[in-house]
Design a protein around this motif. Structure first.
Motif, PDB file in Angstrom:
ATOM      1  N   GLY A 102      -3.327  -2.097   2.435  1.00  0.00           N
ATOM      2  CA  GLY A 102      -2.597  -2.520   1.241  1.00  0.00           C
ATOM      3  C   GLY A 102      -1.197  -1.935   1.230  1.00  0.00           C
ATOM      4  N   THR A 103      -1.096  -0.642   1.565  1.00  0.00           N
ATOM      5  CA  THR A 103       0.216   0.006   1.584  1.00  0.00           C
ATOM      6  C   THR A 103       1.114  -0.624   2.645  1.00  0.00           C
ATOM      7  OG1 THR A 103      -0.938   2.028   0.996  1.00  0.00           O
ATOM      8  CG2 THR A 103       1.349   2.251   1.670  1.00  0.00           C
ATOM      9  N   ILE A 104       0.565  -0.791   3.858  1.00  0.00           N
ATOM     10  CA  ILE A 104       1.382  -1.375   4.927  1.00  0.00           C
ATOM     11  C   ILE A 104       1.867  -2.772   4.537  1.00  0.00           C
ATOM     12  CG2 ILE A 104       1.289  -2.280   7.281  1.00  0.00           C
ATOM     13  CD1 ILE A 104      -0.569  -0.008   7.990  1.00  0.00           C
ATOM     14  N   THR A 105       0.919  -3.608   4.064  1.00  0.00           N
ATOM     15  CA  THR A 105       1.285  -4.974   3.700  1.00  0.00           C
ATOM     16  C   THR A 105       2.388  -4.986   2.655  1.00  0.00           C
ATOM     17  OG1 THR A 105      -1.037  -5.500   3.959  1.00  0.00           O
ATOM     18  CG2 THR A 105       0.347  -7.193   2.994  1.00  0.00           C
ATOM     19  N   GLN A 106       2.196  -4.175   1.606  1.00  0.00           N
ATOM     20  CA  GLN A 106       3.118  -4.239   0.480  1.00  0.00           C
ATOM     21  C   GLN A 106       4.495  -3.692   0.851  1.00  0.00           C
ATOM     22  OE1 GLN A 106       1.632  -5.967  -1.597  1.00  0.00           O
ATOM     23  NE2 GLN A 106       3.341  -6.209  -2.983  1.00  0.00           N
ATOM     24  N   VAL A 107       4.515  -2.613   1.626  1.00  0.00           N
ATOM     25  CA  VAL A 107       5.804  -2.038   2.022  1.00  0.00           C
ATOM     26  C   VAL A 107       6.579  -3.038   2.878  1.00  0.00           C
ATOM     27  CG1 VAL A 107       6.895  -0.275   3.454  1.00  0.00           C
ATOM     28  CG2 VAL A 107       5.133   0.376   1.817  1.00  0.00           C
ATOM     29  N   VAL A 108       5.884  -3.649   3.860  1.00  0.00           N
ATOM     30  CA  VAL A 108       6.567  -4.625   4.718  1.00  0.00           C
ATOM     31  C   VAL A 108       6.967  -5.856   3.918  1.00  0.00           C
ATOM     32  CG1 VAL A 108       6.350  -6.076   6.763  1.00  0.00           C
ATOM     33  CG2 VAL A 108       5.387  -3.792   6.761  1.00  0.00           C
ATOM     34  N   THR A 109       6.086  -6.282   2.983  1.00  0.00           N
ATOM     35  CA  THR A 109       6.407  -7.454   2.174  1.00  0.00           C
ATOM     36  C   THR A 109       7.665  -7.212   1.350  1.00  0.00           C
ATOM     37  OG1 THR A 109       4.095  -8.071   2.014  1.00  0.00           O
ATOM     38  CG2 THR A 109       5.566  -9.002   0.369  1.00  0.00           C
ATOM     39  N   LEU A 110       7.737  -6.030   0.726  1.00  0.00           N
ATOM     40  CA  LEU A 110       8.894  -5.740  -0.129  1.00  0.00           C
ATOM     41  C   LEU A 110      10.174  -5.651   0.689  1.00  0.00           C
ATOM     42  CD1 LEU A 110       7.397  -3.159  -2.643  1.00  0.00           C
ATOM     43  CD2 LEU A 110       8.096  -5.505  -3.106  1.00  0.00           C
ATOM     44  N   SER A 111      10.047  -5.207   1.966  1.00  0.00           N
ATOM     45  CA  SER A 111      11.277  -5.065   2.737  1.00  0.00           C
ATOM     46  C   SER A 111      11.583  -6.299   3.579  1.00  0.00           C
ATOM     47  CB  SER A 111      11.212  -3.825   3.619  1.00  0.00           C
ATOM     48  OG  SER A 111      10.049  -3.860   4.403  1.00  0.00           O
ATOM     49  N   SER A 112      10.648  -7.268   3.690  1.00  0.00           N
ATOM     50  CA  SER A 112      10.992  -8.536   4.354  1.00  0.00           C
ATOM     51  C   SER A 112      10.348  -9.700   3.603  1.00  0.00           C
ATOM     52  CB  SER A 112      10.599  -8.513   5.831  1.00  0.00           C
ATOM     53  OG  SER A 112       9.213  -8.266   5.974  1.00  0.00           O
ATOM     54  N   THR A 113       9.362 -10.364   4.215  1.00  0.00           N
ATOM     55  CA  THR A 113       8.709 -11.490   3.535  1.00  0.00           C
ATOM     56  C   THR A 113       7.200 -11.288   3.539  1.00  0.00           C
ATOM     57  OG1 THR A 113       8.359 -12.766   5.546  1.00  0.00           O
ATOM     58  CG2 THR A 113      10.481 -13.035   4.442  1.00  0.00           C
ATOM     59  N   PRO A 114       6.460 -11.993   2.653  1.00  0.00           N
ATOM     60  CA  PRO A 114       4.997 -11.875   2.627  1.00  0.00           C
ATOM     61  C   PRO A 114       4.363 -12.216   3.969  1.00  0.00           C
ATOM     62  CG  PRO A 114       5.755 -12.996   0.668  1.00  0.00           C
ATOM     63  CD  PRO A 114       6.953 -12.826   1.548  1.00  0.00           C
ATOM     64  N   VAL A 115       4.950 -13.166   4.711  1.00  0.00           N
ATOM     65  CA  VAL A 115       4.374 -13.517   6.009  1.00  0.00           C
ATOM     66  C   VAL A 115       4.379 -12.312   6.933  1.00  0.00           C
ATOM     67  CG1 VAL A 115       4.647 -14.935   8.066  1.00  0.00           C
ATOM     68  CG2 VAL A 115       5.002 -15.928   5.809  1.00  0.00           C
ATOM     69  N   TRP A 116       5.521 -11.610   6.990  1.00  0.00           N
ATOM     70  CA  TRP A 116       5.597 -10.429   7.841  1.00  0.00           C
ATOM     71  C   TRP A 116       4.678  -9.332   7.333  1.00  0.00           C
ATOM     72  CZ3 TRP A 116       6.855 -10.706  12.548  1.00  0.00           C
ATOM     73  CH2 TRP A 116       7.780 -11.672  12.972  1.00  0.00           C
ATOM     74  N   GLY A 117       4.462  -9.277   6.005  1.00  0.00           N
ATOM     75  CA  GLY A 117       3.518  -8.325   5.447  1.00  0.00           C
ATOM     76  C   GLY A 117       2.130  -8.552   6.024  1.00  0.00           C
TER      77      GLY A 117
ATOM     78  N   ALA B 245       2.068  -7.693   9.734  1.00  0.00           N
ATOM     79  CA  ALA B 245       2.044  -6.238   9.926  1.00  0.00           C
ATOM     80  C   ALA B 245       0.635  -5.703   9.719  1.00  0.00           C
ATOM     81  CB  ALA B 245       3.013  -5.565   8.958  1.00  0.00           C
ATOM     82  N   MET B 246      -0.069  -6.237   8.709  1.00  0.00           N
ATOM     83  CA  MET B 246      -1.436  -5.783   8.448  1.00  0.00           C
ATOM     84  C   MET B 246      -2.337  -6.105   9.643  1.00  0.00           C
ATOM     85  SD  MET B 246      -4.077  -7.176   5.611  1.00  0.00           S
ATOM     86  CE  MET B 246      -5.826  -6.919   5.837  1.00  0.00           C
ATOM     87  N   LEU B 247      -2.193  -7.324  10.179  1.00  0.00           N
ATOM     88  CA  LEU B 247      -3.058  -7.723  11.287  1.00  0.00           C
ATOM     89  C   LEU B 247      -2.789  -6.867  12.523  1.00  0.00           C
ATOM     90  CD1 LEU B 247      -2.879 -11.592  10.795  1.00  0.00           C
ATOM     91  CD2 LEU B 247      -4.700 -10.045  10.146  1.00  0.00           C
ATOM     92  N   ILE B 248      -1.495  -6.614  12.798  1.00  0.00           N
ATOM     93  CA  ILE B 248      -1.166  -5.795  13.960  1.00  0.00           C
ATOM     94  C   ILE B 248      -1.706  -4.376  13.769  1.00  0.00           C
ATOM     95  CG2 ILE B 248       0.752  -4.738  15.234  1.00  0.00           C
ATOM     96  CD1 ILE B 248       2.305  -7.336  14.774  1.00  0.00           C
TER      97      ILE B 248
END
Lengths: 288, 330
Positions: free
Chosen positions: A245-260, A263-266
């Motif tokens: 959840g943290t990884i997804t949300q941090v990446v989402t806030l700094s780029s787009t939900p898709v990258w969020g 990032a979670m999957l990776i």
């Protein structure tokens, strides 16, 4: 400062919704080692149940918190009796059969409701933090997520039913020697897992429009959260939900939900490579 | 493998049927039907790739579409940049194979068990799908090719006679190519399975620990099997891209991987003919179902999968083989 509050709330919300999505699967997989690939469809059915009930005039909280779990729990019971009970101990066959089930349920719902988006609006108004507008419903989801997790923990740890269930999962021979019927315990556990999925589906329904294929969006996330968490139901799900959840949300806030999501999957692939038994295979291994 | 026929005769029978279909079909059916049959063959090839790694290598891959899609996209992108199709054709087989080798090495050298393997392959296919789906923006270009996101890539140069970019393959030539490749891959895999390599691979499937204690490097063999499967899936992807002259992120989709699993399990695990029969049968059924609107397609496919797992866990072809040999003994 305001921004920090927003970020924290958003992260908590991401963690709680992951925990909700994964809860039913965690009970079924963590306890019974049954991987239910139709899990996403159980959530989807919970959502449809809530929406249909609300449109029929039932109070939205009753629809989400009572009707959805009961209906999906009943569906889970039928599924367990007709399909799953023949496949205990055959993990891959279970995965295949439940995958078939997920296609079947998607097709069934498409036939009934059509391939269109339906939805209901959230029952809680938004609020402001400084210059930011936040959805009030997110707070409800955070509360629900943590309550559900706490509920599972308490039920497994401190009730007699939870004790018997855990015992039967560890050694079904011993449990049946002590006079408990393992088949019946499996049946109840699966039904409870399905009901939890229905509850989560109902709670999440007002957030996004629902289509018959919505389940596909959930199943991968739930699956990854549960497997990465490892065998402990509550500790595993909570720790991996927090991480992802943290990884997804941090990446989402700094780029787009898709990258969020990417990032979670990776992160999940790397995590499973490092800890093949999941987080609780290495840490917190004595937890429930 | 308990068919009534001896193994040699069975091969001759399959070869004869394959050659008759290869030569005969274009004479019997019209071009539209031939096109329809070509896609069946492409799917059969894709099913064969999964049937090989799952049925013989014992690796259940929930994301075989990753390699299929990678083959299709590699061909499309390379063909736009190069123009002539021979290089892109080879690249689109080698790249998925290399990717599979890399992914396989990561998983098998990490000694992941079945279930985690399933999750990781599923997740990798999902990552590719999400990534390609989000590349609609004009900034996502490889050479001259725009990735196009959910719009896909239309109108790339299709396969031509090797070395001559001016003469693209006609629909009947595409059929010959696909059918010829299917026959070649089928017998290639059979040859491989009869070789020392193939026997060790099957030994690993039967008992991994024992094979390991006999001194075989299980990780290396499994990685190699996975890479071969990835290459074949890539080849199927190339043919798929050429068949419709269009690729979209759907080739990476969960549905694509799921269908492949259904083909293999319905046709029969552990045989090479099973996946082919399964793919053709199920696709035929899907086409039939597509012509009516009462029953949903996914509903029927799902029901078939559940029923096969419960009632016919070995799949169609092995069960048929058993029935045949039992009938003969009586």
């Amino acid at each position: 400062m305001d921004f920090a509050v927003v970020v924290i709330v958003e992260i908590l919300y991401a963690v709680a919704s992951l925990a909700l999505i994964a809860a039913g699967l965690a009970v079924v997989f963590g306890m019974m080692r049954v991987i239910n690939l139709a899990h996403g469809e159980f959530l989807m059915l919970g959502g449809y149940t809530a929406i249909v009930s609300v449109k029929a005039g039932i109070n939205i909280y009753v629809a989400m918190l009572v009707v959805a779990p009961i209906v999906v729990g009943a569906i889970g019971l039928i599924v367990e009796r007709l399909v799953i009970r023949f496949l205990y101990g055959r993990m891959l066959d279970t995965m295949l059969a439940t995958w078939g089930l997920s296609l079947l349920l998607t097709g069934l719902v498409t036939m009934i409701f059509g391939n269109t988006t339906t939805g209901i609006s959230t029952p809680i108004a938004g609020y402001r933090v400084g210059a930011y507008q936040l959805s009030g419903y997110n707070l409800f989801i955070i509360a629900a997520g943590f309550l559900v997790m706490a509920g599972i923990l308490l039920a497994l740890r401190y009730t007699r039913a939870g004790l018997i269930a855990r015992g039967a999962m560890q050694s079904s021979d011993m449990a049946s020697g002590l006079g408990h019927n393992p088949q019946r315990i499996y049946m109840i556990t699966f039904t409870v897992g399905a009901a939890l999925s229905g509850l989560a589906g109902g709670i999440l329904a007002p957030l996004t429009g629902l289509t018959p294929t919505t389940g596909g969006l959930y199943v991968a996330k739930a699956f990854i959260t549960v497997i990465s968490g490892g065998a402990a139901v509550v500790a595993g799900t909570l720790s991996s939900a927090t991480l992802f959840g943290t990884i997804t949300q941090v990446v989402t806030l700094s780029s787009t939900p898709v990258w969020g999501d990417v990032a979670m999957l990776i992160a999940a692939v790397i995590l499973l490579r490092l800890l093949p038994q999941g987080i609780t295979g290495r840490f917190f291994s004595r937890q429930v | 493998m308990t068919s009534g026929l001896s193994e040699r005769n069975r091969h001759l029978l399959v070869l004869a049927i394959g050659l008759v279909l290869l030569v005969g079909l274009p004479w019997v059916v019209d071009v539209v039907t031939l096109l329809e049959l070509t896609i069946y063959i492409v799917y059969a090839l894709f099913a064969l790739s999964l049937g090989f790694i799952w049925g013989h290598g014992g690796i259940l891959c929930f994301g075989q579409a990753a390699f299929f899609g990678l083959g299709a996209y590699t061909y499309a992108v390379a063909a736009i940049n190069v123009g002539e199709s021979s290089g892109p054709f080879l690249l689109a087989i080698l790249l998925p194979a290399a990717f599979a080798a890399l992914l396989g090495a990561m998983m098998f050298y990490g000694r992941l068990s079945d279930v985690y393997l399933g999750v990781i392959t599923l997740v990798v296919a999902l990552i590719l799908f999400k990534f390609v789906n989000s590349t609609a923006n004009e900034t996502y270009v490889i050479g001259d090719a725009r990735l196009g996101g959910f719009n896909g890539i239309p109108g790339f140069p299709t396969l031509n006679w090797p070395g001559d970019a001016g003469s693209p393959l006609m629909p009947d030539e595409m059929f010959y190519l696909a059918m010829g490749l299917l026959i070649a891959v089928y017998f290639g895999l059979h040859g491989l399975l009869r070789s020392r390599f193939g026997r060790i691979v099957v030994a690993i499937r039967e008992n991994e620990t024992r094979a390991e204690l006999l001194g075989y490097d299980v990780r290396l063999y499994k990685t190699a099997v996975f890479a071969i499967g990835g290459g074949i899936a890539g080849l199927a992807g190339v043919l798929f891209a050429n068949w419709g002259n269009f690729v979209s992120p759907g080739v990476f989709g969960l549905a694509q991987s799921a269908t492949a699993i259904i083909w293999v399990i319905v046709g029969g695990l552990g045989t090479l003919i099973g996946p082919i029969v399964g793919a053709v049968l199920i696709q035929f059924l899907t086409t039939l179902l597509g012509q009516q609107s009462v029953v949903n397609n996914a509903f029927v496919l799902g029901a078939i999968l559940v029923l096969v797992v419960l009632l016919l866990p070995k799949g169609l072809m092995p069960t048929l083989g058993q029935l045949l040999s039992r009938g003969r003994r009586k």
